[in-house]
Design a protein around this motif. Structure first.
Motif, PDB file in Angstrom:
ATOM      1  N   ALA A  14       0.829  -1.206   0.000  1.00  0.00           N
ATOM      2  CA  ALA A  14       0.000   0.000   0.000  1.00  0.00           C
ATOM      3  C   ALA A  14       0.867   1.261   0.000  1.00  0.00           C
ATOM      4  O   ALA A  14       0.558   2.235  -0.687  1.00  0.00           O
ATOM      5  N   ASP A  19      -1.453   3.926  -1.874  1.00  0.00           N
ATOM      6  CA  ASP A  19      -2.856   3.630  -1.566  1.00  0.00           C
ATOM      7  C   ASP A  19      -3.140   3.997  -0.112  1.00  0.00           C
ATOM      8  O   ASP A  19      -3.245   3.123   0.757  1.00  0.00           O
ATOM      9  N   PHE A  20      -3.277   5.280   0.152  1.00  0.00           N
ATOM     10  CA  PHE A  20      -3.462   5.757   1.522  1.00  0.00           C
ATOM     11  C   PHE A  20      -4.790   5.297   2.117  1.00  0.00           C
ATOM     12  O   PHE A  20      -4.901   5.140   3.324  1.00  0.00           O
ATOM     13  N   ALA A  21      -5.777   5.049   1.275  1.00  0.00           N
ATOM     14  CA  ALA A  21      -7.074   4.584   1.773  1.00  0.00           C
ATOM     15  C   ALA A  21      -6.960   3.204   2.421  1.00  0.00           C
ATOM     16  O   ALA A  21      -7.713   2.880   3.347  1.00  0.00           O
ATOM     17  N   ALA A  22      -6.026   2.412   1.960  1.00  0.00           N
ATOM     18  CA  ALA A  22      -5.858   1.060   2.507  1.00  0.00           C
ATOM     19  C   ALA A  22      -5.238   1.076   3.900  1.00  0.00           C
ATOM     20  O   ALA A  22      -5.369   0.099   4.643  1.00  0.00           O
ATOM     21  N   GLU A  24      -5.995   2.549   6.677  1.00  0.00           N
ATOM     22  CA  GLU A  24      -6.917   2.447   7.808  1.00  0.00           C
ATOM     23  C   GLU A  24      -7.319   1.000   8.079  1.00  0.00           C
ATOM     24  O   GLU A  24      -7.288   0.544   9.217  1.00  0.00           O
ATOM     25  N   GLY A  25      -7.675   0.261   7.028  1.00  0.00           N
ATOM     26  CA  GLY A  25      -8.054  -1.133   7.203  1.00  0.00           C
ATOM     27  C   GLY A  25      -6.897  -1.991   7.678  1.00  0.00           C
ATOM     28  O   GLY A  25      -7.068  -2.871   8.518  1.00  0.00           O
TER      29      GLY A  25
END
Length: 104
Positions: A14, A19-22, A24-25
């Motif tokens: 990531a 892929d900064f959105a990944a 958090e998960g």
């Protein structure tokens, strides 16, 4: 391979992909996996991966700060520029990019 190691690999991917959105998960899953026992033979590998991810995150932070500075420079150029006069006082020039574009 432990669940923690898989997550560290996902985090690395990531980071490299931006892929900064990944994040958090992955962070939530890392919190859950961190309470699981880690076999001694996996510790050195996990330590290496966490150090590498930390290095990549620092580089990512530097890149983001550089991009932020560049955007600030572009914004300032759009709003005009400033010079210093003979007395060392800042003299703004509000022509901005529109005047510069007309010039070229």
């Amino acid at each position: 391979m432990t669940r923690l190691e898989e997550l560290l690999d996902q985090l690395r991917a990531a980071i490299l992909a931006g892929d900064f959105a990944a994040f958090e998960g992955i962070e939530a899953a890392l919190d859950e996996a961190a309470v699981e026992p880690i076999p001694d033979e996996d510790l050195a590998r996990l330590h290496h991966k966490t150090r590498e991810n930390a290095r990549l995150m620092r580089a990512c932070g530097r890149g983001l700060r550089m991009a932020q500075r560049r955007l600030t420079e572009i914004s300032r150029a759009r709003d005009g520029f400033a010079t210093y006069d003979g007395q060392g006082k800042l003299q703004p020039h509000g022509h901005g990019l529109n005047a510069l574009n007309r010039r070229f």
